[in-house]
Design a protein around this motif. Structure first.
Motif, PDB file in Angstrom:
ATOM      1  N   LYS A 150       7.087  -2.221  -3.267  1.00 30.49           N
ATOM      2  CA  LYS A 150       6.617  -1.118  -2.410  1.00 30.49           C
ATOM      3  C   LYS A 150       7.339   0.172  -2.783  1.00 30.49           C
ATOM      4  O   LYS A 150       6.731   1.249  -2.876  1.00 30.49           O
ATOM      5  CB  LYS A 150       6.871  -1.474  -0.936  1.00 30.49           C
ATOM      6  N   GLU A 151       8.630   0.081  -3.029  1.00 30.05           N
ATOM      7  CA  GLU A 151       9.400   1.270  -3.413  1.00 30.05           C
ATOM      8  C   GLU A 151       8.908   1.832  -4.740  1.00 30.05           C
ATOM      9  O   GLU A 151       8.788   3.046  -4.909  1.00 30.05           O
ATOM     10  CB  GLU A 151      10.886   0.919  -3.521  1.00 30.05           C
ATOM     11  N   TRP A 152       8.601   0.944  -5.690  1.00 32.73           N
ATOM     12  CA  TRP A 152       8.151   1.396  -7.004  1.00 32.73           C
ATOM     13  C   TRP A 152       6.779   2.058  -6.913  1.00 32.73           C
ATOM     14  O   TRP A 152       6.512   3.074  -7.567  1.00 32.73           O
ATOM     15  CB  TRP A 152       8.104   0.225  -7.986  1.00 32.73           C
ATOM     16  N   ILE A 153       5.890   1.487  -6.126  1.00 35.31           N
ATOM     17  CA  ILE A 153       4.546   2.045  -5.985  1.00 35.31           C
ATOM     18  C   ILE A 153       4.591   3.452  -5.398  1.00 35.31           C
ATOM     19  O   ILE A 153       3.836   4.343  -5.807  1.00 35.31           O
ATOM     20  CB  ILE A 153       3.673   1.105  -5.124  1.00 35.31           C
ATOM     21  N   PRO A 160       6.655 -11.861  -4.265  1.00 33.78           N
ATOM     22  CA  PRO A 160       7.969 -12.349  -3.842  1.00 33.78           C
ATOM     23  C   PRO A 160       9.001 -11.238  -3.643  1.00 33.78           C
ATOM     24  O   PRO A 160       9.919 -11.387  -2.842  1.00 33.78           O
ATOM     25  CB  PRO A 160       8.381 -13.282  -4.985  1.00 33.78           C
ATOM     26  N   ASN A 161       8.857 -10.125  -4.365  1.00 33.33           N
ATOM     27  CA  ASN A 161       9.763  -8.988  -4.191  1.00 33.33           C
ATOM     28  C   ASN A 161       9.006  -7.828  -3.550  1.00 33.33           C
ATOM     29  O   ASN A 161       8.958  -6.716  -4.078  1.00 33.33           O
ATOM     30  CB  ASN A 161      10.350  -8.558  -5.537  1.00 33.33           C
ATOM     31  N   PHE A 162       8.405  -8.105  -2.397  1.00 34.32           N
ATOM     32  CA  PHE A 162       7.468  -7.171  -1.786  1.00 34.32           C
ATOM     33  C   PHE A 162       8.094  -5.806  -1.506  1.00 34.32           C
ATOM     34  O   PHE A 162       7.528  -4.764  -1.861  1.00 34.32           O
ATOM     35  CB  PHE A 162       6.928  -7.771  -0.475  1.00 34.32           C
ATOM     36  N   ASP A 163       9.238  -5.791  -0.858  1.00 33.47           N
ATOM     37  CA  ASP A 163       9.878  -4.509  -0.505  1.00 33.47           C
ATOM     38  C   ASP A 163      10.248  -3.714  -1.753  1.00 33.47           C
ATOM     39  O   ASP A 163      10.118  -2.488  -1.790  1.00 33.47           O
ATOM     40  CB  ASP A 163      11.127  -4.762   0.348  1.00 33.47           C
ATOM     41  N   ASN A 199       1.002   0.407 -16.849  1.00 30.63           N
ATOM     42  CA  ASN A 199       1.876   1.136 -17.772  1.00 30.63           C
ATOM     43  C   ASN A 199       2.796   2.107 -17.046  1.00 30.63           C
ATOM     44  O   ASN A 199       3.938   2.314 -17.462  1.00 30.63           O
ATOM     45  CB  ASN A 199       1.029   1.891 -18.799  1.00 30.63           C
ATOM     46  N   THR A 200       2.298   2.703 -15.963  1.00 28.01           N
ATOM     47  CA  THR A 200       3.130   3.634 -15.197  1.00 28.01           C
ATOM     48  C   THR A 200       4.317   2.909 -14.575  1.00 28.01           C
ATOM     49  O   THR A 200       5.462   3.376 -14.646  1.00 28.01           O
ATOM     50  CB  THR A 200       2.305   4.313 -14.087  1.00 28.01           C
ATOM     51  N   LEU A 201       4.057   1.737 -13.987  1.00 27.06           N
ATOM     52  CA  LEU A 201       5.156   0.966 -13.386  1.00 27.06           C
ATOM     53  C   LEU A 201       6.105   0.440 -14.462  1.00 27.06           C
ATOM     54  O   LEU A 201       7.319   0.360 -14.242  1.00 27.06           O
ATOM     55  CB  LEU A 201       4.593  -0.194 -12.566  1.00 27.06           C
ATOM     56  N   LEU A 229       0.849  -1.187   0.000  1.00 26.97           N
ATOM     57  CA  LEU A 229       0.000   0.000   0.000  1.00 26.97           C
ATOM     58  C   LEU A 229       0.887   1.241   0.000  1.00 26.97           C
ATOM     59  O   LEU A 229       1.767   1.392   0.857  1.00 26.97           O
ATOM     60  CB  LEU A 229      -0.896  -0.006   1.241  1.00 26.97           C
ATOM     61  N   ALA A 230       0.668   2.126  -0.950  1.00 24.92           N
ATOM     62  CA  ALA A 230       1.476   3.335  -1.064  1.00 24.92           C
ATOM     63  C   ALA A 230       1.343   4.195   0.183  1.00 24.92           C
ATOM     64  O   ALA A 230       0.263   4.302   0.784  1.00 24.92           O
ATOM     65  CB  ALA A 230       1.050   4.131  -2.293  1.00 24.92           C
TER      66      ALA A 230
END
Length: 281
Positions: free
Chosen positions: A267-270, A261-264, A231-233, A168-169
């Motif tokens: 999260k940074e990308w979001i 699997p790459n949760f952290d 598309n943004t990601l 969650l952002a």
């Protein structure tokens, strides 16, 4: 016709509530049309009559096709009951359906228009934009689905029938108050039945579409936020496999909680997704 249609609707109700509602809507309009051309008997319904009904309907070509699909089932029953020699819906000339990019990507201009005038729908639109979840899944979120400590959403994705955990952002987390676990995040959208949920979702969809139309922008849907999220990601550089996992695509498994699997990393990308609105003061 009235007697036959009443019996037909009773049988359609055996299948599901949605099937019954669709049949009820179609038969009501068809009955009004038949009355307008003085047809009161099933035996008088011909392909020519049905072609006239296609012209009578004031709706999109796809909707006209949907009407005829229901009438084809109904008149097939009449044929089976011996009320018609054949099913006249089989030879109806249907309008061409031009494929539209209904769930188009929302461009920067669209997002600025939507979020500058979102009003009470601002948080809901922001959830769609920053989670990539489907409109119905967001509408059914409760405070119990929000883990403030881990900054995640844990909820059932209705299409895949799987329970997913997605990041969650921070921008969203800052706007969510802590409430009772069974309290809906969006009370005006939350629904006990699928039919009611569909009706509720029409409100923010029509609101958003009116905003875009007023500015001369092409039509879009609530699902456009999901397209835009992906598309943004992608444009930010997040790999396709990570995006696929994040967007909770369908699977047949049901009970396990699925965490990216790459949760952290995700999260940074979001948290890097651009903002197009100003938080409330």
């Amino acid at each position: 016709i009235d007697v036959f249609m009443d019996e037909y609707l009773r049988l359609r109700a055996r299948i599901s509530e949605n099937t019954a509602n669709t049949a009820r809507t179609v038969t009501r309009r068809f009955k009004n049309y038949l009355k307008s051309i003085n047809i009161g008997s099933i035996s008088l319904i011909t392909t020519k009559v049905l072609d006239g009904y296609i012209d009578f309907l004031d709706c999109a070509p796809k909707t006209k096709r949907n009407h005829m699909m229901e009438l084809k089932v109904m008149l097939g029953k009449a044929n089976g009951d011996g009320l018609l020699d054949r099913n006249p819906a089989v030879n109806v000339t249907l309008p061409k359906v031009v494929k539209e990019d209904r769930h188009r990507l929302l461009e920067v201009e669209d997002l600025e228009i939507i979020f500058s005038s979102a009003g009470s729908w601002k948080l809901y639109f922001e959830f769609l934009y920053r989670t990539g979840l489907r409109a119905g899944d967001v509408a059914m979120l409760t405070h119990g689905n929000i883990d403030h400590r881990k900054s995640t959403i844990v909820s059932l994705v209705r299409k895949s029938r799987r329970i997913h955990e997605v990041p969650l952002a921070k921008r969203l987390l800052d706007e969510i108050s802590i409430g009772r676990k069974d309290e809906a995040l969006f009370p005006t959208l939350f629904a006990e039945t699928e039919r009611k949920l569909i009706d509720n979702l029409a409100k923010p969809r029509h609101f958003m579409q009116a905003l875009l139309k007023a500015e001369g922008r092409p039509k879009a849907t609530l699902h456009s936020f999901r397209t835009t999220f992906n598309n943004t990601l992608r444009d930010l550089g997040l790999a396709m496999d990570d995006r696929r996992q994040l967007m909770t695509h369908s699977s047949s498994e049901t009970t396990k909680i699925y965490t990216h699997p790459n949760f952290d990393l995700t999260k940074e990308w979001i948290d890097r997704i651009p903002a197009y609105y100003k938080p409330d003061a």
